[in-house]
Design a protein around this motif. Structure first.
Motif, PDB file in Angstrom:
ATOM      1  N   PRO A  41      46.241  36.078  16.659  1.00 44.02           N
ATOM      2  CA  PRO A  41      45.940  36.613  18.000  1.00 44.02           C
ATOM      3  C   PRO A  41      44.470  36.410  18.357  1.00 44.02           C
ATOM      4  O   PRO A  41      43.594  36.489  17.497  1.00 44.02           O
ATOM      5  N   GLN A  42      44.222  36.125  19.623  1.00 46.10           N
ATOM      6  CA  GLN A  42      42.862  35.895  20.121  1.00 46.10           C
ATOM      7  C   GLN A  42      42.576  36.869  21.258  1.00 46.10           C
ATOM      8  O   GLN A  42      43.243  36.818  22.288  1.00 46.10           O
ATOM      9  N   ARG A  43      41.596  37.741  21.059  1.00 44.95           N
ATOM     10  CA  ARG A  43      41.167  38.637  22.144  1.00 44.95           C
ATOM     11  C   ARG A  43      40.180  37.885  23.021  1.00 44.95           C
ATOM     12  O   ARG A  43      39.345  37.127  22.524  1.00 44.95           O
ATOM     13  N   ALA A  44      40.309  38.113  24.329  1.00 40.18           N
ATOM     14  CA  ALA A  44      39.441  37.407  25.266  1.00 40.18           C
ATOM     15  C   ALA A  44      39.277  38.217  26.534  1.00 40.18           C
ATOM     16  O   ALA A  44      40.093  39.089  26.850  1.00 40.18           O
ATOM     17  N   ILE A  45      38.202  37.919  27.232  1.00 46.89           N
ATOM     18  CA  ILE A  45      38.006  38.454  28.575  1.00 46.89           C
ATOM     19  C   ILE A  45      38.499  37.380  29.524  1.00 46.89           C
ATOM     20  O   ILE A  45      38.108  36.219  29.414  1.00 46.89           O
ATOM     21  N   VAL A  46      39.393  37.765  30.449  1.00 46.76           N
ATOM     22  CA  VAL A  46      39.898  36.816  31.433  1.00 46.76           C
ATOM     23  C   VAL A  46      39.363  37.200  32.808  1.00 46.76           C
ATOM     24  O   VAL A  46      39.258  38.376  33.149  1.00 46.76           O
ATOM     25  N   VAL A  47      39.006  36.188  33.565  1.00 51.87           N
ATOM     26  CA  VAL A  47      38.474  36.358  34.912  1.00 51.87           C
ATOM     27  C   VAL A  47      39.296  35.456  35.815  1.00 51.87           C
ATOM     28  O   VAL A  47      39.359  34.248  35.596  1.00 51.87           O
ATOM     29  N   SER A  48      39.955  36.045  36.800  1.00 56.21           N
ATOM     30  CA  SER A  48      40.856  35.278  37.662  1.00 56.21           C
ATOM     31  C   SER A  48      40.375  35.287  39.102  1.00 56.21           C
ATOM     32  O   SER A  48      39.786  36.259  39.569  1.00 56.21           O
ATOM     33  N   SER A  49      40.671  34.188  39.802  1.00 57.72           N
ATOM     34  CA  SER A  49      40.329  34.095  41.224  1.00 57.72           C
ATOM     35  C   SER A  49      41.237  33.061  41.889  1.00 57.72           C
ATOM     36  O   SER A  49      41.822  32.207  41.227  1.00 57.72           O
ATOM     37  N   LEU A  50      41.359  33.170  43.203  1.00 56.03           N
ATOM     38  CA  LEU A  50      42.142  32.204  43.968  1.00 56.03           C
ATOM     39  C   LEU A  50      41.352  30.921  44.142  1.00 56.03           C
ATOM     40  O   LEU A  50      40.149  30.956  44.386  1.00 56.03           O
ATOM     41  N   ILE A  51      42.044  29.805  44.023  1.00 56.44           N
ATOM     42  CA  ILE A  51      41.439  28.500  44.274  1.00 56.44           C
ATOM     43  C   ILE A  51      42.468  27.623  44.984  1.00 56.44           C
ATOM     44  O   ILE A  51      43.653  27.956  45.024  1.00 56.44           O
ATOM     45  N   GLU A  52      41.998  26.505  45.516  1.00 57.21           N
ATOM     46  CA  GLU A  52      42.930  25.511  46.026  1.00 57.21           C
ATOM     47  C   GLU A  52      43.113  24.464  44.936  1.00 57.21           C
ATOM     48  O   GLU A  52      42.148  23.928  44.402  1.00 57.21           O
ATOM     49  N   TRP A  53      44.367  24.190  44.593  1.00 58.76           N
ATOM     50  CA  TRP A  53      44.698  23.245  43.535  1.00 58.76           C
ATOM     51  C   TRP A  53      45.850  22.385  44.031  1.00 58.76           C
ATOM     52  O   TRP A  53      46.899  22.917  44.393  1.00 58.76           O
ATOM     53  N   ASP A  54      45.647  21.104  44.072  1.00 63.88           N
ATOM     54  CA  ASP A  54      46.671  20.175  44.566  1.00 63.88           C
ATOM     55  C   ASP A  54      47.178  20.577  45.954  1.00 63.88           C
ATOM     56  O   ASP A  54      48.370  20.505  46.231  1.00 63.88           O
ATOM     57  N   GLY A  55      46.255  21.057  46.785  1.00 56.21           N
ATOM     58  CA  GLY A  55      46.588  21.366  48.170  1.00 56.21           C
ATOM     59  C   GLY A  55      47.251  22.707  48.408  1.00 56.21           C
ATOM     60  O   GLY A  55      47.634  23.014  49.542  1.00 56.21           O
ATOM     61  N   THR A  56      47.405  23.511  47.379  1.00 55.88           N
ATOM     62  CA  THR A  56      48.003  24.839  47.564  1.00 55.88           C
ATOM     63  C   THR A  56      47.130  25.896  46.892  1.00 55.88           C
ATOM     64  O   THR A  56      46.349  25.595  45.994  1.00 55.88           O
ATOM     65  N   GLU A  57      47.310  27.128  47.334  1.00 57.72           N
ATOM     66  CA  GLU A  57      46.552  28.232  46.760  1.00 57.72           C
ATOM     67  C   GLU A  57      47.171  28.619  45.416  1.00 57.72           C
ATOM     68  O   GLU A  57      48.369  28.862  45.327  1.00 57.72           O
ATOM     69  N   GLN A  58      46.340  28.643  44.389  1.00 62.93           N
ATOM     70  CA  GLN A  58      46.768  28.984  43.031  1.00 62.93           C
ATOM     71  C   GLN A  58      45.760  29.978  42.452  1.00 62.93           C
ATOM     72  O   GLN A  58      44.712  30.226  43.032  1.00 62.93           O
ATOM     73  N   VAL A  59      46.072  30.513  41.309  1.00 60.48           N
ATOM     74  CA  VAL A  59      45.148  31.395  40.603  1.00 60.48           C
ATOM     75  C   VAL A  59      44.561  30.632  39.421  1.00 60.48           C
ATOM     76  O   VAL A  59      45.292  30.017  38.645  1.00 60.48           O
ATOM     77  N   GLN A  60      43.241  30.659  39.330  1.00 57.81           N
ATOM     78  CA  GLN A  60      42.561  30.111  38.160  1.00 57.81           C
ATOM     79  C   GLN A  60      42.149  31.276  37.287  1.00 57.81           C
ATOM     80  O   GLN A  60      41.534  32.227  37.766  1.00 57.81           O
ATOM     81  N   THR A  61      42.482  31.203  36.021  1.00 51.08           N
ATOM     82  CA  THR A  61      42.066  32.225  35.070  1.00 51.08           C
ATOM     83  C   THR A  61      41.186  31.569  34.018  1.00 51.08           C
ATOM     84  O   THR A  61      41.628  30.659  33.304  1.00 51.08           O
ATOM     85  N   SER A  62      39.933  32.004  33.963  1.00 54.30           N
ATOM     86  CA  SER A  62      39.002  31.558  32.932  1.00 54.30           C
ATOM     87  C   SER A  62      39.116  32.518  31.767  1.00 54.30           C
ATOM     88  O   SER A  62      39.267  33.727  31.957  1.00 54.30           O
ATOM     89  N   VAL A  63      39.049  31.966  30.558  1.00 55.23           N
ATOM     90  CA  VAL A  63      39.279  32.747  29.346  1.00 55.23           C
ATOM     91  C   VAL A  63      38.059  32.626  28.443  1.00 55.23           C
ATOM     92  O   VAL A  63      37.679  31.527  28.045  1.00 55.23           O
ATOM     93  N   PHE A  64      37.453  33.769  28.133  1.00 55.65           N
ATOM     94  CA  PHE A  64      36.250  33.812  27.301  1.00 55.65           C
ATOM     95  C   PHE A  64      36.565  34.576  26.021  1.00 55.65           C
ATOM     96  O   PHE A  64      36.645  35.801  26.035  1.00 55.65           O
ATOM     97  N   PRO A  65      36.770  33.869  24.902  1.00 52.19           N
ATOM     98  CA  PRO A  65      37.103  34.530  23.640  1.00 52.19           C
ATOM     99  C   PRO A  65      36.038  35.550  23.242  1.00 52.19           C
ATOM    100  O   PRO A  65      34.846  35.303  23.404  1.00 52.19           O
ATOM    101  N   ILE A  66      36.499  36.661  22.721  1.00 49.22           N
ATOM    102  CA  ILE A  66      35.584  37.724  22.299  1.00 49.22           C
ATOM    103  C   ILE A  66      35.051  37.463  20.893  1.00 49.22           C
ATOM    104  O   ILE A  66      33.927  37.826  20.579  1.00 49.22           O
TER     105      ILE A  66
END
Length: 124
Positions: free
Chosen positions: A82-107
């Protein structure tokens, strides 16, 4: 900078379904390839205790275009480490549609001061 060479882990998802995972995220969860993750639910890759909070975070972002939020989650990995991490999510445009990007920062390897600073930046 290409999405393939971004040094931190991130993934793109729609309705919690993974549509893209960069190589750093694949390494973090022990996936052999991006194809092993694409089409799966993000919640399939986190522990049961992390699922509800992660779903709530993503729903807030998708439904209200809320500011980026930080959350600590535990990822289940293909290597059973198991890997603990801090995730930070935001809306972005990806391939012409609105998607969620989640960045993952391992603890792992991050001191408590680094975690606090990262969390504070994510919450700004």
């Amino acid at each position: 900078m290409s999405t393939e060479t971004v040094p931190h882990s991130f993934l793109i998802h729609s309705g919690m379904e993974i549509v893209y995972a960069n190589p750093a995220f694949c390494t973090l969860v022990g996936a052999n390839s991006q194809q092993q993750l694409i089409g799966t639910s993000l919640t399939d890759h986190v522990t049961s205790n992390s699922r509800a909070p992660l779903r709530e975070q993503v729903a807030r972002i998708e439904n209200t275009d809320a500011s980026t939020l930080g959350l600590t989650v535990e990822f289940q990995t293909f290597t059973d480490q198991p890997q603990r991490a801090i995730v930070v999510s935001s809306l972005i445009e990806w391939d012409g549609t609105e998607q969620v990007q989640t960045s993952v920062f391992p603890i792992a390897g991050m001191g408590s001061e680094s975690r606090r600073l990262l969390y504070d930046q994510a919450m700004d």
